[in-house]
Design a protein around this motif. Structure first.
Motif, PDB file in Angstrom:
ATOM      1  N   THR A   1      43.189 -75.429  -2.062  1.00 51.05           N
ATOM      2  CA  THR A   1      41.918 -76.146  -2.093  1.00 51.05           C
ATOM      3  C   THR A   1      41.854 -76.988  -3.361  1.00 51.05           C
ATOM      4  O   THR A   1      42.102 -76.494  -4.460  1.00 51.05           O
ATOM      5  CB  THR A   1      40.739 -75.164  -2.059  1.00 51.05           C
ATOM      6  OG1 THR A   1      40.828 -74.268  -3.163  1.00 51.05           O
ATOM      7  CG2 THR A   1      40.744 -74.371  -0.762  1.00 51.05           C
ATOM      8  N   VAL A   2      41.526 -78.260  -3.206  1.00 53.92           N
ATOM      9  CA  VAL A   2      41.558 -79.210  -4.318  1.00 53.92           C
ATOM     10  C   VAL A   2      40.178 -79.822  -4.514  1.00 53.92           C
ATOM     11  O   VAL A   2      39.516 -80.211  -3.546  1.00 53.92           O
ATOM     12  CB  VAL A   2      42.586 -80.329  -4.060  1.00 53.92           C
ATOM     13  CG1 VAL A   2      42.605 -81.329  -5.213  1.00 53.92           C
ATOM     14  CG2 VAL A   2      43.975 -79.739  -3.842  1.00 53.92           C
ATOM     15  N   ALA A   3      39.758 -79.902  -5.768  1.00 56.32           N
ATOM     16  CA  ALA A   3      38.506 -80.569  -6.110  1.00 56.32           C
ATOM     17  C   ALA A   3      38.779 -81.670  -7.116  1.00 56.32           C
ATOM     18  O   ALA A   3      39.695 -81.571  -7.938  1.00 56.32           O
ATOM     19  CB  ALA A   3      37.507 -79.568  -6.692  1.00 56.32           C
ATOM     20  N   LEU A   4      37.986 -82.721  -7.041  1.00 53.06           N
ATOM     21  CA  LEU A   4      38.073 -83.822  -7.995  1.00 53.06           C
ATOM     22  C   LEU A   4      36.945 -83.704  -9.001  1.00 53.06           C
ATOM     23  O   LEU A   4      35.779 -83.556  -8.633  1.00 53.06           O
ATOM     24  CB  LEU A   4      37.966 -85.163  -7.263  1.00 53.06           C
ATOM     25  CG  LEU A   4      37.793 -86.412  -8.146  1.00 53.06           C
ATOM     26  CD1 LEU A   4      39.003 -86.627  -9.035  1.00 53.06           C
ATOM     27  CD2 LEU A   4      37.522 -87.634  -7.283  1.00 53.06           C
TER      28      LEU A   4
ATOM     29  N   THR B   1      41.078 -92.476  -7.461  1.00 52.17           N
ATOM     30  CA  THR B   1      41.686 -91.143  -7.534  1.00 52.17           C
ATOM     31  C   THR B   1      41.454 -90.371  -6.247  1.00 52.17           C
ATOM     32  O   THR B   1      42.372 -89.740  -5.712  1.00 52.17           O
ATOM     33  CB  THR B   1      41.109 -90.358  -8.732  1.00 52.17           C
ATOM     34  OG1 THR B   1      41.351 -91.095  -9.936  1.00 52.17           O
ATOM     35  CG2 THR B   1      41.752 -88.990  -8.839  1.00 52.17           C
ATOM     36  N   LEU B   2      40.236 -90.411  -5.744  1.00 56.09           N
ATOM     37  CA  LEU B   2      39.914 -89.711  -4.492  1.00 56.09           C
ATOM     38  C   LEU B   2      40.744 -90.260  -3.340  1.00 56.09           C
ATOM     39  O   LEU B   2      41.357 -89.496  -2.579  1.00 56.09           O
ATOM     40  CB  LEU B   2      38.430 -89.849  -4.189  1.00 56.09           C
ATOM     41  CG  LEU B   2      37.950 -89.256  -2.855  1.00 56.09           C
ATOM     42  CD1 LEU B   2      38.210 -87.761  -2.808  1.00 56.09           C
ATOM     43  CD2 LEU B   2      36.476 -89.563  -2.635  1.00 56.09           C
ATOM     44  N   ARG B   3      40.793 -91.566  -3.203  1.00 55.24           N
ATOM     45  CA  ARG B   3      41.543 -92.179  -2.095  1.00 55.24           C
ATOM     46  C   ARG B   3      43.042 -91.927  -2.228  1.00 55.24           C
ATOM     47  O   ARG B   3      43.749 -91.780  -1.234  1.00 55.24           O
ATOM     48  CB  ARG B   3      41.243 -93.674  -2.029  1.00 55.24           C
ATOM     49  CG  ARG B   3      39.810 -93.963  -1.613  1.00 55.24           C
ATOM     50  CD  ARG B   3      39.562 -95.441  -1.445  1.00 55.24           C
ATOM     51  NE  ARG B   3      38.193 -95.705  -1.032  1.00 55.24           N
ATOM     52  CZ  ARG B   3      37.663 -96.915  -0.897  1.00 55.24           C
ATOM     53  NH1 ARG B   3      38.409 -97.986  -1.164  1.00 55.24           N
ATOM     54  NH2 ARG B   3      36.422 -97.077  -0.524  1.00 55.24           N
ATOM     55  N   LEU B   4      43.514 -91.891  -3.466  1.00 55.91           N
ATOM     56  CA  LEU B   4      44.928 -91.602  -3.703  1.00 55.91           C
ATOM     57  C   LEU B   4      45.275 -90.192  -3.241  1.00 55.91           C
ATOM     58  O   LEU B   4      46.265 -89.982  -2.521  1.00 55.91           O
ATOM     59  CB  LEU B   4      45.236 -91.768  -5.191  1.00 55.91           C
ATOM     60  CG  LEU B   4      46.609 -91.325  -5.703  1.00 55.91           C
ATOM     61  CD1 LEU B   4      47.725 -92.091  -5.003  1.00 55.91           C
ATOM     62  CD2 LEU B   4      46.698 -91.518  -7.218  1.00 55.91           C
ATOM     63  N   LEU B   5      44.474 -89.228  -3.639  1.00 59.18           N
ATOM     64  CA  LEU B   5      44.727 -87.842  -3.246  1.00 59.18           C
ATOM     65  C   LEU B   5      44.623 -87.674  -1.737  1.00 59.18           C
ATOM     66  O   LEU B   5      45.416 -86.950  -1.121  1.00 59.18           O
ATOM     67  CB  LEU B   5      43.748 -86.914  -3.964  1.00 59.18           C
ATOM     68  CG  LEU B   5      43.894 -86.840  -5.495  1.00 59.18           C
ATOM     69  CD1 LEU B   5      42.750 -86.035  -6.098  1.00 59.18           C
ATOM     70  CD2 LEU B   5      45.244 -86.247  -5.881  1.00 59.18           C
ATOM     71  N   GLU B   6      43.659 -88.347  -1.132  1.00 55.70           N
ATOM     72  CA  GLU B   6      43.513 -88.264   0.322  1.00 55.70           C
ATOM     73  C   GLU B   6      44.681 -88.939   1.032  1.00 55.70           C
ATOM     74  O   GLU B   6      45.155 -88.445   2.065  1.00 55.70           O
ATOM     75  CB  GLU B   6      42.192 -88.895   0.745  1.00 55.70           C
ATOM     76  CG  GLU B   6      40.971 -88.092   0.321  1.00 55.70           C
ATOM     77  CD  GLU B   6      39.665 -88.754   0.687  1.00 55.70           C
ATOM     78  OE1 GLU B   6      38.651 -88.040   0.804  1.00 55.70           O
ATOM     79  OE2 GLU B   6      39.637 -90.008   0.847  1.00 55.70           O
ATOM     80  N   ALA B   7      45.156 -90.055   0.480  1.00 57.36           N
ATOM     81  CA  ALA B   7      46.296 -90.748   1.081  1.00 57.36           C
ATOM     82  C   ALA B   7      47.551 -89.888   1.038  1.00 57.36           C
ATOM     83  O   ALA B   7      48.458 -90.050   1.860  1.00 57.36           O
ATOM     84  CB  ALA B   7      46.551 -92.063   0.353  1.00 57.36           C
TER      85      ALA B   7
ATOM     86  N   LEU C   1      45.845 -84.693   1.068  1.00 55.88           N
ATOM     87  CA  LEU C   1      45.058 -83.584   0.549  1.00 55.88           C
ATOM     88  C   LEU C   1      43.612 -83.675   1.018  1.00 55.88           C
ATOM     89  O   LEU C   1      43.043 -84.767   1.124  1.00 55.88           O
ATOM     90  CB  LEU C   1      45.098 -83.577  -0.978  1.00 55.88           C
ATOM     91  CG  LEU C   1      46.478 -83.427  -1.611  1.00 55.88           C
ATOM     92  CD1 LEU C   1      46.390 -83.606  -3.115  1.00 55.88           C
ATOM     93  CD2 LEU C   1      47.073 -82.068  -1.287  1.00 55.88           C
ATOM     94  N   ASP C   2      43.037 -82.536   1.296  1.00 56.85           N
ATOM     95  CA  ASP C   2      41.617 -82.444   1.627  1.00 56.85           C
ATOM     96  C   ASP C   2      40.885 -82.171   0.315  1.00 56.85           C
ATOM     97  O   ASP C   2      40.986 -81.074  -0.238  1.00 56.85           O
ATOM     98  CB  ASP C   2      41.384 -81.314   2.631  1.00 56.85           C
ATOM     99  CG  ASP C   2      39.936 -81.243   3.083  1.00 56.85           C
ATOM    100  OD1 ASP C   2      39.166 -82.179   2.774  1.00 56.85           O
ATOM    101  OD2 ASP C   2      39.562 -80.247   3.736  1.00 56.85           O
ATOM    102  N   VAL C   3      40.176 -83.162  -0.186  1.00 57.21           N
ATOM    103  CA  VAL C   3      39.612 -83.103  -1.537  1.00 57.21           C
ATOM    104  C   VAL C   3      38.095 -83.004  -1.491  1.00 57.21           C
ATOM    105  O   VAL C   3      37.426 -83.786  -0.812  1.00 57.21           O
ATOM    106  CB  VAL C   3      40.016 -84.345  -2.357  1.00 57.21           C
ATOM    107  CG1 VAL C   3      39.518 -84.229  -3.793  1.00 57.21           C
ATOM    108  CG2 VAL C   3      41.519 -84.542  -2.316  1.00 57.21           C
TER     109      VAL C   3
END
Length: 251
Positions: free
Chosen positions: A2-5, A22-28, A31-33
Motif C-alpha cells: 500500500t502506497v501513500a503520497l 508525482t501522483l501520475r508518475l506513480l500511477e503510470a 501503483l495504486d496510490v
C-alpha cells in the motif's frame, strides 16, 4: 504494497504541479496510490529553527495519517530526511521519490514510460538528498575511480533522468555545492544565502543549462527567485515533472 503520497506543505502551496506529476508518475508505474488528508507538514521547519517541541503535534499528525500504509513516498529529500531521522513511527516507511523509483521500482520500468524532453538541463540534488539519503556520493568523499574529481558517484537522480530521451545533463563544476537556501538559514543569513545561490546559478548558466531539475523545490524556489531577479530565464522543475514529460505532464 500500500502506497501513500505525502505532498509537503511548500509543494502543496507553491508547486502543486510537482505533486500532480508525482501522483501520475506513480500511477503510470502501476501503483495504486492514496493521497490521505490529515498531514500538512512533516515538522521540519520548526525542528530546523530549534523549536522541535513546536513541531511535535505536526509530527504526531503525520504518524496517525500514514499509519495504514506500507510505504509513504514524498517528492522532497529534505522532508524525507527529517521524517526518517526524527519521526520513527513513520520515518522508516517514508521514502524520497527518486530513491523509491531507483531501489524499489527499477530503472527499466521507469524507462518503459517513454518520457522525452529535448533540453539541456542542470541537475540540483539537495544537500539532504546527497548527504542524508545517499542519492549520490558527495565529492568530499574523495575522487571517483571512474571519473574526474567533482563527479558525483552512484548518482540515483542522474540515472533516472538518463531514462528520458533527448535530455542532456550538463556537467557542473560543483555538482553537490549547496544552493544556499537551507530553510530558515535564508532568512537568518540572507547575504550568505544569496551569494551561495548566485554562485550555484552561475555554474548552471555557465555550462549552458536551459533549465534546472531538482529533487527539492525548496532549493528550486530559492534558485528560481534569484534567476528571475537577475533577469535570467532558467525554469526550475521537479524530477517527477521531467520523468513525465512527453508521457502526460509537461515540464
Amino acid at each position: 504494497m500500500t502506497v501513500a503520497l505525502f505532498a509537503p506543505c511548500y509543494v502543496d502551496q507553491f508547486y502543486p504541479g510537482a505533486a500532480v506529476a508525482t501522483l501520475r508518475l506513480l500511477e503510470a508505474l502501476g501503483l495504486d496510490v492514496a493521497v490521505p488528508d490529515g498531514a500538512v507538514c512533516c515538522g521540519q521547519p520548526m525542528a530546523n529553527a530549534g523549536f522541535a517541541q513546536a513541531g511535535a503535534a505536526t509530527e504526531a499528525a503525520f504518524e496517525r495519517t500514514f499509519a495504514p500504509f506500507d510505504v509513504v513516498v514524498t517528492p522532497s529529500a529534505s522532508c524525507a530526511g527529517h521524517l526518517r531521522a526524527h519521526v520513527p513511527g513513520a520515518g522508516g516507511r517514508t521514502q524520497e521519490l527518486c530513491g523509491f523509483l531507483h531501489q524499489t521500482i527499477g530503472l527499466d520500468r521507469v524507462a518503459a514510460l517513454g518520457a522525452r524532453w529535448d533540453a539541456r538541463v542542470g541537475v540540483h540534488v539537495g544537500c539532504h538528498g546527497i548527504r542524508g539519503l545517499g542519492l549520490a556520493t558527495p565529492t568530499e568523499a574523495g575522487p571517483d575511480a571512474d571519473g574526474p574529481t567533482g563527479t558525483l558517484r552512484h548518482d540515483v537522480v542522474a540515472a533516472l533522468l538518463g531514462t528520458v530521451a533527448g535530455l542532456d545533463q550538463v556537467e557542473l563544476a560543483r555538482p553537490d555545492e549547496c544552493c544556499g537556501f537551507g530553510g530558515t538559514f535564508a532568512v537568518a543569513e540572507p547575504a550568505v544565502s544569496v551569494a551561495m545561490g548566485r554562485a550555484k546559478l552561475a555554474d548552471h548558466l555557465g555550462h549552458g543549462a536551459q533549465a534546472i531539475v531538482t529533487t527539492d523545490l525548496s532549493c528550486g524556489m530559492h534558485l528560481d527567485g534569484l534567476a528571475r531577479r537577475a533577469g535570467e530565464r532558467l525554469p526550475v522543475v521537479h524530477v517527477a515533472q521531467a520523468l513525465m514529460t512527453g508521457v502526460g505532464v509537461p515540464a
